[in-house]
Design a protein around this motif. Structure first.
Motif, PDB file in Angstrom:
ATOM      1  N   SER A  10       0.813  -1.207   0.000  1.00  0.00           N
ATOM      2  CA  SER A  10       0.000   0.000   0.000  1.00  0.00           C
ATOM      3  C   SER A  10       0.849   1.261   0.000  1.00  0.00           C
ATOM      4  N   GLU A  11       2.085   1.157   0.484  1.00  0.00           N
ATOM      5  CA  GLU A  11       2.977   2.304   0.455  1.00  0.00           C
ATOM      6  C   GLU A  11       4.415   1.825   0.546  1.00  0.00           C
ATOM      7  N   ALA A  12       5.319   2.699   0.137  1.00  0.00           N
ATOM      8  CA  ALA A  12       6.748   2.414   0.227  1.00  0.00           C
ATOM      9  C   ALA A  12       7.413   3.593   0.922  1.00  0.00           C
ATOM     10  N   ALA A  13       8.337   3.292   1.795  1.00  0.00           N
ATOM     11  CA  ALA A  13       9.071   4.329   2.514  1.00  0.00           C
ATOM     12  C   ALA A  13      10.564   4.066   2.355  1.00  0.00           C
ATOM     13  N   VAL A  48       5.684   7.132  -0.301  1.00  0.00           N
ATOM     14  CA  VAL A  48       4.724   7.257  -1.393  1.00  0.00           C
ATOM     15  C   VAL A  48       3.695   6.139  -1.242  1.00  0.00           C
ATOM     16  N   LYS A  49       2.434   6.525  -1.379  1.00  0.00           N
ATOM     17  CA  LYS A  49       1.346   5.548  -1.259  1.00  0.00           C
ATOM     18  C   LYS A  49       0.881   5.131  -2.641  1.00  0.00           C
ATOM     19  N   LYS A  50       0.205   4.010  -2.684  1.00  0.00           N
ATOM     20  CA  LYS A  50      -0.311   3.481  -3.946  1.00  0.00           C
ATOM     21  C   LYS A  50      -1.182   4.512  -4.664  1.00  0.00           C
ATOM     22  N   LEU A  55       5.072  12.135   0.609  1.00  0.00           N
ATOM     23  CA  LEU A  55       5.580  12.885   1.749  1.00  0.00           C
ATOM     24  C   LEU A  55       7.096  12.834   1.665  1.00  0.00           C
ATOM     25  N   ILE A  56       7.720  13.988   1.572  1.00  0.00           N
ATOM     26  CA  ILE A  56       9.182  14.061   1.507  1.00  0.00           C
ATOM     27  C   ILE A  56       9.665  14.976   2.624  1.00  0.00           C
TER      28      ILE A  56
END
Length: 172
Positions: A10-13, A48-50, A55-56
């Motif tokens: 669902s998201e990657a960090a 970053v979400k799907k 958010l940076i």
């Protein structure tokens, strides 16, 4: 995007920490191939979400600064526990940690031209140092470390208000 290949994601960090290398001097001369690890860290965290939301956050950690003159310890509140006298001449050192958020809230908002996060980090670092030390030939007087840290934070916020959203500015 790679994460779209996997339904369960669902998201990657991603967190990146950079520590600069500094050239060493031997017998007062820069060494041709000798370096030492610098103290501060340049950090960036990207989530970053799907859905494409983004958010940076970026920042500097452990940025140590020292002035051997033009710093005081004056104008502070006094009470029965105050032991130290006021002075207009002392050494002052501090370690700065500052974080900021870039105003990109969706991957579609990322600039089409390359955006240099390293340049922004270097710009913020320069503003912090310039405000702390003042001009190289005359410096700048500070009545307290608290006053200097306030001025440093204010200058970063003023200079970069349109380009970054200050998240948190720890100036220790």
């Amino acid at each position: 995007m790679v994460y779209s290949l996997f339904e369960q994601v669902s998201e990657a960090a991603v967190t990146i920490v950079e520590r600069p290398w500094e050239r060493v001097a031997v017998d007062g001369k820069p060494h041709s191939h000798g370096f030492k690890l610098g103290s501060e860290k340049h950090t960036t965290e990207v989530t970053v979400k799907k859905s494409g939301s983004l958010l940076i956050n970026s920042g500097i950690q452990g940025y140590s600064l020292l002035k051997t003159t033009q710093s005081g310890f004056e104008g502070f509140m006094r009470d029965r526990y105050t032991l130290l006298p006021e002075t207009r001449e002392r050494i002052v050192a501090t370690e700065v940690t500052a974080w900021w958020r870039y105003p990109f809230e969706h991957i579609s908002q990322l600039p089409s031209k390359p955006f240099c996060f390293t340049q922004r980090y270097q710009d913020v670092k320069k503003v912090l140092a310039d405000t702390f030390f003042g001009p190289s030939d005359v410096g700048v007087y500070s009545p307290s470390v608290q006053n200097t840290l306030y001025l440093m934070a204010r200058e970063v916020l003023t200079r970069f208000a349109a380009e970054i959203w200050p998240l948190l500015c720890y100036l220790l």
